[in-house]
Design a protein around this motif. Structure first.
Motif, PDB file in Angstrom:
ATOM      1  N   LYS A   1      -7.951   5.076  -0.896  1.00 53.35           N
ATOM      2  CA  LYS A   1      -7.279   5.787  -1.978  1.00 53.35           C
ATOM      3  C   LYS A   1      -6.691   4.813  -3.001  1.00 53.35           C
ATOM      4  O   LYS A   1      -6.929   4.943  -4.217  1.00 53.35           O
ATOM      5  N   ILE A   2      -5.953   3.813  -2.535  1.00 48.64           N
ATOM      6  CA  ILE A   2      -5.300   2.880  -3.453  1.00 48.64           C
ATOM      7  C   ILE A   2      -6.328   1.971  -4.131  1.00 48.64           C
ATOM      8  O   ILE A   2      -6.253   1.722  -5.339  1.00 48.64           O
ATOM      9  N   PHE A   3      -7.319   1.505  -3.360  1.00 54.05           N
ATOM     10  CA  PHE A   3      -8.355   0.661  -3.960  1.00 54.05           C
ATOM     11  C   PHE A   3      -9.109   1.432  -5.051  1.00 54.05           C
ATOM     12  O   PHE A   3      -9.454   0.869  -6.092  1.00 54.05           O
ATOM     13  N   ALA A   4      -9.379   2.724  -4.802  1.00 53.40           N
ATOM     14  CA  ALA A   4     -10.077   3.539  -5.802  1.00 53.40           C
ATOM     15  C   ALA A   4      -9.244   3.658  -7.068  1.00 53.40           C
ATOM     16  O   ALA A   4      -9.771   3.616  -8.188  1.00 53.40           O
ATOM     17  N   ARG A   5      -7.932   3.845  -6.920  1.00 60.45           N
ATOM     18  CA  ARG A   5      -7.056   3.905  -8.107  1.00 60.45           C
ATOM     19  C   ARG A   5      -7.105   2.601  -8.902  1.00 60.45           C
ATOM     20  O   ARG A   5      -7.126   2.605 -10.133  1.00 60.45           O
ATOM     21  N   ILE A   6      -7.125   1.460  -8.196  1.00 64.28           N
ATOM     22  CA  ILE A   6      -7.182   0.167  -8.885  1.00 64.28           C
ATOM     23  C   ILE A   6      -8.506   0.013  -9.627  1.00 64.28           C
ATOM     24  O   ILE A   6      -8.552  -0.474 -10.764  1.00 64.28           O
TER      25      ILE A   6
ATOM     26  N   LEU B   1       0.830  -1.210   0.000  1.00 68.25           N
ATOM     27  CA  LEU B   1       0.000   0.000   0.000  1.00 68.25           C
ATOM     28  C   LEU B   1       0.865   1.262   0.000  1.00 68.25           C
ATOM     29  O   LEU B   1       0.617   2.209  -0.761  1.00 68.25           O
ATOM     30  N   ILE B   2       1.872   1.288   0.855  1.00 71.27           N
ATOM     31  CA  ILE B   2       2.752   2.466   0.944  1.00 71.27           C
ATOM     32  C   ILE B   2       3.524   2.648  -0.359  1.00 71.27           C
ATOM     33  O   ILE B   2       3.667   3.769  -0.865  1.00 71.27           O
ATOM     34  N   LEU B   3       3.985   1.530  -0.921  1.00 74.12           N
ATOM     35  CA  LEU B   3       4.710   1.612  -2.187  1.00 74.12           C
ATOM     36  C   LEU B   3       3.812   2.144  -3.288  1.00 74.12           C
ATOM     37  O   LEU B   3       4.230   2.990  -4.102  1.00 74.12           O
ATOM     38  N   ALA B   4       2.549   1.683  -3.339  1.00 78.52           N
ATOM     39  CA  ALA B   4       1.630   2.152  -4.368  1.00 78.52           C
ATOM     40  C   ALA B   4       1.280   3.618  -4.186  1.00 78.52           C
ATOM     41  O   ALA B   4       1.014   4.331  -5.170  1.00 78.52           O
ATOM     42  N   SER B   5       1.293   4.095  -2.932  1.00 77.15           N
ATOM     43  CA  SER B   5       0.946   5.507  -2.691  1.00 77.15           C
ATOM     44  C   SER B   5       2.055   6.447  -3.135  1.00 77.15           C
ATOM     45  O   SER B   5       1.812   7.631  -3.383  1.00 77.15           O
TER      46      SER B   5
ATOM     47  N   SER C   1       4.193   5.592  -5.742  1.00 83.16           N
ATOM     48  CA  SER C   1       4.612   5.217  -7.093  1.00 83.16           C
ATOM     49  C   SER C   1       3.407   5.257  -8.014  1.00 83.16           C
ATOM     50  O   SER C   1       2.277   4.992  -7.614  1.00 83.16           O
ATOM     51  N   SER C   2       3.658   5.607  -9.235  1.00 86.86           N
ATOM     52  CA  SER C   2       2.582   5.647 -10.230  1.00 86.86           C
ATOM     53  C   SER C   2       2.615   4.420 -11.141  1.00 86.86           C
ATOM     54  O   SER C   2       1.863   4.336 -12.104  1.00 86.86           O
ATOM     55  N   SER C   3       3.474   3.433 -10.835  1.00 88.49           N
ATOM     56  CA  SER C   3       3.600   2.260 -11.706  1.00 88.49           C
ATOM     57  C   SER C   3       2.411   1.318 -11.527  1.00 88.49           C
ATOM     58  O   SER C   3       1.846   1.177 -10.440  1.00 88.49           O
ATOM     59  N   SER C   4       2.025   0.692 -12.616  1.00 88.54           N
ATOM     60  CA  SER C   4       0.913  -0.267 -12.565  1.00 88.54           C
ATOM     61  C   SER C   4       1.303  -1.512 -11.790  1.00 88.54           C
ATOM     62  O   SER C   4       0.450  -2.182 -11.214  1.00 88.54           O
ATOM     63  N   ALA C   5       2.601  -1.832 -11.752  1.00 89.18           N
ATOM     64  CA  ALA C   5       3.052  -3.023 -11.028  1.00 89.18           C
ATOM     65  C   ALA C   5       2.753  -2.896  -9.541  1.00 89.18           C
ATOM     66  O   ALA C   5       2.369  -3.867  -8.888  1.00 89.18           O
ATOM     67  N   ALA C   6       2.919  -1.680  -9.000  1.00 90.88           N
ATOM     68  CA  ALA C   6       2.642  -1.476  -7.580  1.00 90.88           C
ATOM     69  C   ALA C   6       1.160  -1.667  -7.289  1.00 90.88           C
ATOM     70  O   ALA C   6       0.773  -2.264  -6.276  1.00 90.88           O
ATOM     71  N   LEU C   7       0.307  -1.153  -8.201  1.00 91.05           N
ATOM     72  CA  LEU C   7      -1.137  -1.344  -8.025  1.00 91.05           C
ATOM     73  C   LEU C   7      -1.529  -2.809  -8.158  1.00 91.05           C
ATOM     74  O   LEU C   7      -2.397  -3.305  -7.423  1.00 91.05           O
ATOM     75  N   MET C   8      -0.890  -3.508  -9.071  1.00 87.05           N
ATOM     76  CA  MET C   8      -1.204  -4.928  -9.272  1.00 87.05           C
ATOM     77  C   MET C   8      -0.851  -5.744  -8.047  1.00 87.05           C
ATOM     78  O   MET C   8      -1.556  -6.698  -7.695  1.00 87.05           O
ATOM     79  N   ALA C   9       0.219  -5.375  -7.375  1.00 80.66           N
ATOM     80  CA  ALA C   9       0.617  -6.092  -6.164  1.00 80.66           C
ATOM     81  C   ALA C   9      -0.452  -5.951  -5.087  1.00 80.66           C
ATOM     82  O   ALA C   9      -0.794  -6.908  -4.386  1.00 80.66           O
TER      83      ALA C   9
END
Length: 925
Positions: free
Chosen positions: A906-911, A805-809, A811-819
């Motif tokens: 926030k992160i779930f909404a981005r996904i 979650l912290i990494l995705a917040s 980073s703008s990479s799709s890999a972080a969101l996929m994780a």
């Protein structure tokens, strides 16, 4: 072929595509491609040829051919074609017997079943009857047996049983007086055979050489020596006698060649005394506990005597007798056992061999029937090979009995149809499958029936089922299921039922025409054929679980046939399988129209609702399962409610807390399916459906957790129901599911139900209501809210990797969101389908003042839009219509403190936004 028939078949298509009819010989030759003189006129065949052809057919095919013309009708009634008759599969009354009388004047051999048929036999007027055999004679009385004896004085063989406990010595004396030519008499289960009856047989039946008094309660053996010509005697199953005295009596039978004392308490000393008889060649003593415990105390010379017991080599003994019988039969001479071996004489060894086969088949069947523990070694080392040997007997009744024994001994527990794996595979490895399939292809219906039964029971074992399929058994069983003989069709349908359990066999059954044959069976035996109907419906239920086969079931008329069973059949086994079949047909709503077709069949939904009140748990379970599956169709859902489904299923849920987990799962599942409609949801709450669902939430089974949680989730959408859940103590039940269920789906839906209950909409209902005592003691509504939110947060945390979650917040990479998505994903949630109202509620919840509810809403929408989900596109469309994009972007852009619930939202909404972008273009238009 006469001219009328020619005109029916000489239609053809001309080159212009117009159908024309040709009546002349030239036209006929053009159509069939043969010179007219080469077409066979079957009606001109010599009469003896036609009669010979008729003799190759069974009774029904013979009757069908006899209807072709008057000449064939006359030839079909020739007495020479009716010397043997097996009516065990038919109900024979006096009227039918009288109708057949003109054909049966030369009848010599007759097999029947039951006391009613026995009483009607006299109507056949078969004065030359020599061999009479009756099964299931429990209700046969002295009067009926005396009448049979009086009307058939030419009888040479009479066999009745088992369980002839209404027959007494009086009837035996009448038979002795009226049938002086009697050579064989075998009675099973007679209550008493006194000395006068045995004396009458000895006096009036001088040719009596084969006597069987099997499983008789009382026998006066003192008169047996009067039967001086007795060569074969069976007293198997007799108990409570003094064997030393009986052995002394039997030694006086100087012509006795073979004796059967199986399943008795014979002692070693008595056995030795009998084996010392000069005339006795064969002693069958299977399952005699006194001998088996001290087998070394029985002395005999294998070169001079044959002893069949569990501690001897049965196959070796059979081989000795078979070799002598073969020599006897081949050389046309007679062989007898003497002190130094076999020599040619007046005694018939073939008859001895046949008697031995009969006795062994009967003994092994009775042992198999009794299911005696501790016989595994015997069955694997000797019993199986012996039965397979008897399958090859030239005697039809021996073949039948051996096949029945094979069907019986592999079943170790009747109620659940448990089959012993080692025994079943021993039959397979011994070549039994091919032997039984060959037997099933016989013209004799009795043999077909028992062979099909054995194949059916053996096929419960997966490895044996594969062997049956590889050796062409599916085609054979499909053909037998079309038999007009109900018993044959029933056992064949049972075989297809067991084989259809394996996914790999379903297609082969369909290709062999099995589906059509099974549907035709249901239509053919709507009344009085419960065994046929249960097996056929069970097989169709298994086949309907396959998408492709389910369509074939529907095309073959299976929907109407199964609904008819559910509506009108009163047999619980048939009702259960019919409901299960309808449930499986309705389970493919996304791939075919069977779900809607079942619901539209007149009376289907009403019948299933009625079956939920059955006293049989299996029927209730399958009916509820069918209603659950059918409720996925919108029209069915409302029609079920209109048919009283809400009341019925609430009642079922209230009564099933002590029932099986399967019943609990389906009862809650059906309520879950109905509650998709808000009107039904309100009705369920009003009828008292909340409390039983809360009770089921505490079940030990995860499947029940899922259906109970799903139903409560739907019910909680309505504010009135949400308050009912609170009042009934449902908050703690949902918290229990959310925190401790082993099912991710149950935890997910419990969390959603809690979120619905405490997103603020219930407050208006709660404001005017009085809290019940349990809620008040637990801290009131605010305490329940805090408890719910705490466990919702814990649930979401369990699917949130803080590092990701912290990494995705940052980073703008799709890999972080996929994780993050991979950690959060609940695979089974992709099967859930939400309505527009539900999606709108989650969108509104994204704006809730509670950070936990915002995170929960984002988590839920994430699950519903994950790529690959069954309804992901549907949910994406609903989100677009609800204007979710703007709300999701606002949540995704909100300022947050790391590792808090708002960060999750926030992160779930981005996904979710990424998921929506991956939907097809037309979704956004």
């Amino acid at each position: 072929m006469n001219r009328r028939v020619k005109r029916k078949v000489v239609k053809y298509r001309s080159l212009r595509g117009k159908e024309e009819t040709c009546d002349d010989e030239e036209g006929l030759e053009e159509v069939v491609g043969l010179p007219i003189e080469r077409i066979v006129d079957w009606t001109s065949l010599p009469h003896d040829t036609v009669i010979a052809l008729f003799g190759l057919l069974d009774y029904r095919d013979r009757a069908r051919l006899a209807s072709v013309c008057q000449t064939w009708r006359s030839l079909g009634a020739s007495p020479c074609l009716w010397k043997s008759l097996d009516i065990r599969a038919h109900s024979l009354d006096y009227t039918k017997a009288t109708y057949l009388a003109h054909k049966c004047c030369k009848l010599e051999r007759l097999r029947f079943r039951g006391a009613v048929a026995a009483s009607a036999i006299v109507g056949l007027q078969a004065g030359e009857l020599k061999d009479l055999s009756g099964d299931n004679c429990r209700d046969l009385t002295d009067a009926s047996l005396s009448m049979l004896g009086a009307r058939h004085g030419a009888l040479e063989s009479l066999q009745l049983g088992p369980d002839c406990d209404r027959i007494t010595s009086d009837a035996i004396r009448v038979v002795a007086l009226c049938c002086p030519l009697l050579k064989r008499l075998r009675l099973m289960g007679v209550r008493e055979v006194d000395g006068d009856a045995i004396g009458a047989l000895a006096r009036h039946c001088p040719n009596l050489s084969d006597l069987g008094l099997i499983d008789c309660a009382i026998i006066d053996e003192s008169k047996l020596p009067l039967a001086t010509n007795l060569q074969f005697l069976s007293v198997a199953g007799i108990r409570n006698v003094h064997w030393n005295a009986i052995a002394q009596t039997l030694t006086k039978l100087t012509s006795l060649v073979a004796l059967d004392v199986s399943r008795t308490d014979i002692t070693p000393s008595a056995a030795n005394r009998l084996l010392s008889m000069e005339s006795l060649k064969v002693l069958c003593a299977l399952n005699c506990s006194n001998l088996e415990d001290v087998s070394g105390s029985v002395f005999y010379s294998p070169k001079k005597k044959v002893l069949f017991a569990r501690f001897t080599d049965i196959m070796q003994g059979l081989a000795v007798l078979a070799s002598k019988a073969s020599a006897d039969n081949k050389e046309g001479g007679m062989l007898v056992w003497c002190q130094h071996g076999w020599r040619q004489d007046e005694k018939n060894c073939l008859e001895l061999f046949h008697w031995t086969e009969w006795v062994l088949s009967h003994a092994l069947l009775r042992i198999a029937d009794s299911n005696i523990p501790g016989l595994d070694s015997f069955w694997l080392k000797q019993g199986t090979s012996t039965l397979l040997s008897l399958i090859k007997s030239s005697q039809e009744d021996v073949q039948e009995r051996a096949a029945t024994a094979l069907a019986t001994f592999v079943v170790t527990e009747d109620v659940n149809a448990n089959v012993d794996q080692d025994r079943a595979e021993a039959v397979m490895h011994g070549g039994g499958i091919s032997l039984l399939l060959d037997l099933a292809k016989s013209r004799r219906e009795g043999v077909q029936s028992e062979a099909a039964k054995a194949i059916a029971n053996l096929s419960v074992n997966g490895e044996v089922a594969k062997a049956v399929a590889l050796e062409g058994g599916i085609s054979i069983l499909a053909a037998l299921s079309r038999s007009p003989n109900r018993w044959v069709a029933e056992e064949a349908a049972g075989g297809l039922w067991n084989l259809s359990v394996g996914e790999e066999h379903k297609g082969a059954i369909a290709e062999a025409g099995g589906i059509k044959a099974l549907v035709e069976l249901v239509l053919k035996w709507p009344h009085g054929g419960d065994g046929v109907l249960e097996r056929a419906a069970g097989a169709l239920a298994n086949l309907a679980a396959d998408d492709k086969c389910s369509m074939e079931v529907a095309l073959a008329g299976g929907v109407k046939a199964l609904v008819t069973l559910a509506r009108f059949c009163q047999h619980e086994g048939v009702q259960e399988q019919a409901a299960r079949a309808l449930a499986n047909l309705a389970a493919h709503g996304d791939s075919n129209g069977n779900n809607a077709a079942v619901g539209q069949e007149p009376g289907a939904l009403e019948a299933l609702v009625k079956l939920t009140f059955s006293v049989n748990e299996g029927v209730r379970q399958e009916a509820a399962g069918a209603l659950w599956n059918l409720s996925f169709d919108d029209r069915n859902r409302e029609a079920i409610a209109a048919a009283g489904g809400v009341e019925a299923l609430v009642s079922l849920a209230q009564s099933c807390s002590t029932g099986s987990h399967g019943l609990q799962e389906r009862a809650a599942g059906a309520l879950w399916g109905l509650s998709v409609s808000e009107a039904n949801s309100i009705a369920i709450g009003r009828e008292g459906g909340v409390a039983p669902l809360i009770t089921l939430a505490y079940s030990e089974a995860e499947d029940v957790h899922e259906t109970a949680a799903g139903a409560l989730w739907n019910l909680a959408f309505n504010s009135g129901n949400a308050w009912r859940i609170v009042e009934e103590g449902g908050v703690r039940a949902l918290v229990h599911l959310c925190s401790s269920s082993g099912s991710k789906m149950a935890r997910f839906m419990a969390a959603l139900a809690l979120a619905y209950m405490f997103d603020g909409r219930m407050d208006s209902v709660a404001a005017g209501a009085t809290l019940c005592e349990n809620v008040s003691k637990g801290g009131g509504l605010d305490g329940a809210r805090r408890l719910a939110l705490r466990h919702i947060e814990s649930f979401i945390d369990a699917f949130s990797n803080q590092h990701d979650l912290i990494l995705a917040s940052t980073s703008s990479s799709s890999a972080a969101l996929m994780a993050v998505a991979d950690s959060a994903r609940i695979q089974e949630a992709g099967h859930l389908r939400c309505s527009g109202s539900e999606i709108g509620r989650f969108v509104t919840m994204l704006k809730n003042g509670s950070s936990v509810l915002r995170a929960c809403a984002a988590f839920a929408i994430l699950q519903f839009t994950m790529p690959g989900g069954r309804h992901a596109i549907h949910h994406a469309i609903l989100l677009h219509k609800a204007g979710a994009g703007r709300v999701l972007r606002a949540v995704a852009a909100a300022a947050t403190v790391p590792a808090t619930p708002p960060l999750q939202a926030k992160i779930f909404a981005r996904i979710v936004l990424r998921n929506l972008e991956q939907c097809p273009t037309e979704v956004h238009n």
